[in-house]
Write an enzyme that holds these catalytic residues in place. Structure first.
Site, PDB file in Angstrom:
ATOM      1  N   ASP A  99      42.789  24.555  16.312  1.00  0.00           N
ATOM      2  CA  ASP A  99      43.996  23.743  16.160  1.00  0.00           C
ATOM      3  C   ASP A  99      43.681  22.511  15.337  1.00  0.00           C
ATOM      4  O   ASP A  99      43.218  21.505  15.852  1.00  0.00           O
ATOM      5  CB  ASP A  99      44.523  23.360  17.543  1.00  0.00           C
ATOM      6  CG  ASP A  99      45.826  22.591  17.497  1.00  0.00           C
ATOM      7  OD1 ASP A  99      46.455  22.536  16.420  1.00  0.00           O
ATOM      8  OD2 ASP A  99      46.211  22.049  18.547  1.00  0.00           O
ATOM      9  N   GLY A 100      43.935  22.605  14.036  1.00  0.00           N
ATOM     10  CA  GLY A 100      43.696  21.489  13.142  1.00  0.00           C
ATOM     11  C   GLY A 100      44.958  21.028  12.441  1.00  0.00           C
ATOM     12  O   GLY A 100      44.962  20.015  11.771  1.00  0.00           O
ATOM     13  N   LYS A 101      46.011  21.821  12.581  1.00  0.00           N
ATOM     14  CA  LYS A 101      47.308  21.518  11.950  1.00  0.00           C
ATOM     15  C   LYS A 101      47.146  21.206  10.463  1.00  0.00           C
ATOM     16  O   LYS A 101      47.695  20.257   9.946  1.00  0.00           O
ATOM     17  CB  LYS A 101      48.016  20.394  12.696  1.00  0.00           C
ATOM     18  CG  LYS A 101      48.346  20.780  14.120  1.00  0.00           C
ATOM     19  CD  LYS A 101      48.840  19.585  14.914  1.00  0.00           C
ATOM     20  CE  LYS A 101      49.018  19.929  16.366  1.00  0.00           C
ATOM     21  NZ  LYS A 101      47.774  19.989  17.111  1.00  0.00           N
ATOM     22  N   TRP A 102      46.367  22.049   9.795  1.00  0.00           N
ATOM     23  CA  TRP A 102      46.113  21.851   8.381  1.00  0.00           C
ATOM     24  C   TRP A 102      47.354  22.130   7.566  1.00  0.00           C
ATOM     25  O   TRP A 102      48.215  22.885   7.956  1.00  0.00           O
ATOM     26  CB  TRP A 102      44.975  22.763   7.929  1.00  0.00           C
ATOM     27  CG  TRP A 102      43.651  22.358   8.483  1.00  0.00           C
ATOM     28  CD1 TRP A 102      43.016  21.177   8.263  1.00  0.00           C
ATOM     29  CD2 TRP A 102      42.816  23.104   9.354  1.00  0.00           C
ATOM     30  NE1 TRP A 102      41.817  21.147   8.929  1.00  0.00           N
ATOM     31  CE2 TRP A 102      41.670  22.320   9.615  1.00  0.00           C
ATOM     32  CE3 TRP A 102      42.890  24.345   9.942  1.00  0.00           C
ATOM     33  CZ2 TRP A 102      40.629  22.740  10.414  1.00  0.00           C
ATOM     34  CZ3 TRP A 102      41.866  24.772  10.742  1.00  0.00           C
ATOM     35  CH2 TRP A 102      40.751  23.973  10.974  1.00  0.00           C
ATOM     36  N   THR A 126      45.892  26.615  13.310  1.00  0.00           N
ATOM     37  CA  THR A 126      47.263  26.124  13.232  1.00  0.00           C
ATOM     38  C   THR A 126      47.414  25.392  11.908  1.00  0.00           C
ATOM     39  O   THR A 126      46.478  24.757  11.428  1.00  0.00           O
ATOM     40  CB  THR A 126      47.595  25.165  14.396  1.00  0.00           C
ATOM     41  OG1 THR A 126      46.710  24.052  14.346  1.00  0.00           O
ATOM     42  CG2 THR A 126      47.482  25.870  15.732  1.00  0.00           C
TER      43      THR A 126
END
Length: 146
Positions: A99-102, A126
């Site tokens: 989960d890095g929301k790149w 993510t």
């Protein structure tokens, strides 16, 4: 690196009745004092291993929040790498979602994708289209087909 097929692994977990995804938001500052084992590497590793050891046979995935590991520098990065390796050792049919929301520019995303899938060996990530650009923004992540 051997290919892992996200959908196949997910469905095999579902076939076992494993529908839960556990979030590992391992905030070093919030780990109870009695679980501290020296610095961030040993503490986060021990904290995560305790959770994983008790749950690996009933979950289909772990969502691992990158920010909490990066905040601890080198030791946090090592703890993250170890966490993914430990999950795979206990249950190779369990997914890891980084989960890095790149969602930066395509050139930056190439490097994020490389780190997520080649170095950390996550099964999925993510993403969030902060910059915009639609599917072109996500193209570097989609290069990793499985």
């Amino acid at each position: 690196m051997s290919a892992r097929n996200f959908r196949s692994i997910l469905e095999s977990g579902w076939n076992l009745g494993n529908f839960v995804c556990i979030g590992l938001d391992s905030n070093y500052e919030r780990i109870p004092n009695h679980l501290f084992h020296g610095g961030p590497l040993a503490t986060i590793r021990g904290f995560n291993c305790g959770i994983i050891a008790k749950t690996h046979d009933v979950v289909c995935a772990y969502k691992i929040n990158l920010a909490f590991f990066l905040a601890q520098g080198h030791e946090g990065i090592l703890a993250l790498k170890y966490t993914i390796e430990y999950i795979r050792a206990l249950n190779p049919k369990c997914l890891t979602i980084l989960d890095g929301k790149w969602g930066d520019t395509p050139e930056t995303n190439i490097q994020y994708a490389k780190a997520a899938f080649e170095y950390f060996r996550a099964d999925a990530i993510t993403i969030n289209p902060y910059v915009g650009g639609g599917m072109q923004t996500f193209a570097p992540f989609l290069e990793y087909r499985n």
